[in-house]
Scaffold this motif. Structure first.
Motif, PDB file in Angstrom:
ATOM      1  N   PRO A  78       0.892   2.600  -4.363  1.00 57.97           N
ATOM      2  CA  PRO A  78      -0.430   3.141  -4.040  1.00 57.97           C
ATOM      3  C   PRO A  78      -1.392   3.166  -5.222  1.00 57.97           C
ATOM      4  O   PRO A  78      -2.602   3.216  -5.032  1.00 57.97           O
ATOM      5  CB  PRO A  78      -0.120   4.559  -3.550  1.00 57.97           C
ATOM      6  CG  PRO A  78       1.194   4.902  -4.172  1.00 57.97           C
ATOM      7  CD  PRO A  78       1.965   3.615  -4.214  1.00 57.97           C
ATOM      8  N   ASN A 101      -5.933  -2.690  -6.571  1.00 53.81           N
ATOM      9  CA  ASN A 101      -6.176  -2.980  -5.161  1.00 53.81           C
ATOM     10  C   ASN A 101      -4.932  -3.713  -4.661  1.00 53.81           C
ATOM     11  O   ASN A 101      -3.978  -3.902  -5.423  1.00 53.81           O
ATOM     12  CB  ASN A 101      -7.469  -3.796  -4.944  1.00 53.81           C
ATOM     13  CG  ASN A 101      -7.424  -5.144  -5.649  1.00 53.81           C
ATOM     14  OD1 ASN A 101      -6.558  -5.974  -5.367  1.00 53.81           O
ATOM     15  ND2 ASN A 101      -8.350  -5.352  -6.575  1.00 53.81           N
ATOM     16  N   HIS A 102      -4.929  -4.091  -3.406  1.00 55.57           N
ATOM     17  CA  HIS A 102      -3.713  -4.675  -2.853  1.00 55.57           C
ATOM     18  C   HIS A 102      -3.910  -6.124  -2.418  1.00 55.57           C
ATOM     19  O   HIS A 102      -3.207  -6.622  -1.533  1.00 55.57           O
ATOM     20  CB  HIS A 102      -3.184  -3.784  -1.726  1.00 55.57           C
ATOM     21  CG  HIS A 102      -2.723  -2.457  -2.236  1.00 55.57           C
ATOM     22  ND1 HIS A 102      -3.582  -1.374  -2.321  1.00 55.57           N
ATOM     23  CD2 HIS A 102      -1.545  -2.050  -2.749  1.00 55.57           C
ATOM     24  CE1 HIS A 102      -2.926  -0.347  -2.838  1.00 55.57           C
ATOM     25  NE2 HIS A 102      -1.698  -0.726  -3.109  1.00 55.57           N
ATOM     26  N   ARG A 126       2.654   6.752   4.269  1.00 57.54           N
ATOM     27  CA  ARG A 126       3.253   6.689   2.930  1.00 57.54           C
ATOM     28  C   ARG A 126       4.060   7.935   2.603  1.00 57.54           C
ATOM     29  O   ARG A 126       5.084   7.862   1.922  1.00 57.54           O
ATOM     30  CB  ARG A 126       2.142   6.500   1.882  1.00 57.54           C
ATOM     31  CG  ARG A 126       2.643   6.471   0.446  1.00 57.54           C
ATOM     32  CD  ARG A 126       1.572   5.940  -0.476  1.00 57.54           C
ATOM     33  NE  ARG A 126       0.409   6.784  -0.526  1.00 57.54           N
ATOM     34  CZ  ARG A 126       0.265   7.808  -1.358  1.00 57.54           C
ATOM     35  NH1 ARG A 126       1.247   8.129  -2.193  1.00 57.54           N
ATOM     36  NH2 ARG A 126      -0.844   8.522  -1.378  1.00 57.54           N
ATOM     37  N   ARG A 147       0.826  -1.216   0.000  1.00 58.98           N
ATOM     38  CA  ARG A 147       0.000   0.000   0.000  1.00 58.98           C
ATOM     39  C   ARG A 147       0.855   1.259   0.000  1.00 58.98           C
ATOM     40  O   ARG A 147       0.488   2.266  -0.609  1.00 58.98           O
ATOM     41  CB  ARG A 147      -0.926  -0.010   1.218  1.00 58.98           C
ATOM     42  CG  ARG A 147      -2.109  -0.949   1.107  1.00 58.98           C
ATOM     43  CD  ARG A 147      -2.886  -0.985   2.406  1.00 58.98           C
ATOM     44  NE  ARG A 147      -4.097  -1.795   2.282  1.00 58.98           N
ATOM     45  CZ  ARG A 147      -4.811  -2.229   3.312  1.00 58.98           C
ATOM     46  NH1 ARG A 147      -4.429  -1.916   4.548  1.00 58.98           N
ATOM     47  NH2 ARG A 147      -5.886  -2.966   3.119  1.00 58.98           N
ATOM     48  N   ARG A 148       1.997   1.205   0.669  1.00 55.37           N
ATOM     49  CA  ARG A 148       2.863   2.367   0.742  1.00 55.37           C
ATOM     50  C   ARG A 148       3.706   2.549  -0.519  1.00 55.37           C
ATOM     51  O   ARG A 148       3.949   3.671  -0.957  1.00 55.37           O
ATOM     52  CB  ARG A 148       3.765   2.249   1.979  1.00 55.37           C
ATOM     53  CG  ARG A 148       3.006   2.519   3.279  1.00 55.37           C
ATOM     54  CD  ARG A 148       3.588   1.776   4.472  1.00 55.37           C
ATOM     55  NE  ARG A 148       2.859   2.096   5.701  1.00 55.37           N
ATOM     56  CZ  ARG A 148       1.627   1.648   5.989  1.00 55.37           C
ATOM     57  NH1 ARG A 148       0.976   0.883   5.123  1.00 55.37           N
ATOM     58  NH2 ARG A 148       1.048   1.983   7.134  1.00 55.37           N
TER      59      ARG A 148
END
Length: 207
Positions: free
Chosen positions: A127, A131-132, A192, A123-124
């Protein structure tokens, strides 16, 4: 503890939380050293409780498959020995950590060096990914994949490749010669927009 060695784990389970009676049905541990997968451990285990039908359909693991599997405690003892006290990596590590801590609590040497989460780090660092989820990141980053998702060894291997890629990205972005687990533990807790400062502080502390 080798800062360039870690154990990537994945559980398949009967439910979402051991606090609500869920038990593991399968575990895989993939050992990584210096950016390469060097060993693997995988086993089904008998949870001692029925597997809900929707989870059997989701994972492909049935009551019949685990009926003659070793009991959870026996498999967890092997997994703990195999992981050798190294930092543990998982995708959405908060889920796997609950099961690891619940099932291994009574075993000697069960506490890992730390828990690292490829989901938080992705996610960091990525971004803009759609999606993750693990499958999405593997596809978007063109990482190796083999086997069925939602089986422990296939997911652990995909997570290992993702985590190696995350380390490479950190080295590229921040011009680092190496990216150890201590730095990653700090980065997964950082905002982030604070990653650069996080790296600077860590390097200053470990210089």
């Amino acid at each position: 503890m080798d800062s360039q060695r870690y154990a990537v784990i994945d559980f398949e389970t009967t439910g979402l939380s051991p606090a609500h009676g869920a038990r593991p049905t399968e575990i895989a541990v993939v050992m990584v050293r210096n950016g390469e997968i060097v060993d693997r451990f995988q086993s089904l285990m008998n949870p001692g409780v029925p597997i809900p039908y929707d989870i059997q359909a989701f994972t492909g693991i049935t009551d019949a498959m685990v009926r003659r599997a070793p009991p959870v405690r026996e498999v967890m003892a092997e997994a703990v020995r195999f992981s050798d006290g190294q930092p543990i990596v998982a995708h959405n590590a908060s889920f796997d950590r609950k099961f690891w801590e619940s099932e291994a609590a009574a075993l000697p040497h069960a506490a890992p060096g730390s828990f690292l989460c490829s989901l938080l780090l992705a996610r960091r660092l990525f971004p803009s990914a759609p999606n993750h989820k693990l499958a999405t990141l593997v596809s978007a980053l063109r990482l190796p994949s083999a086997g069925r998702y939602h089986r422990a060894l296939a997911d652990a291997e995909c997570t290992a490749h993702l985590f190696i890629r995350l380390q490479q990205e950190i080295q590229r972005v921040f011009a680092l010669e190496r990216c150890d687990c201590g730095l990653l533990e700090h980065m997964q807790r950082a905002n982030r927009h604070q990653l650069e400062r996080c790296v600077e502080r860590y390097l200053a502390q470990t210089a």
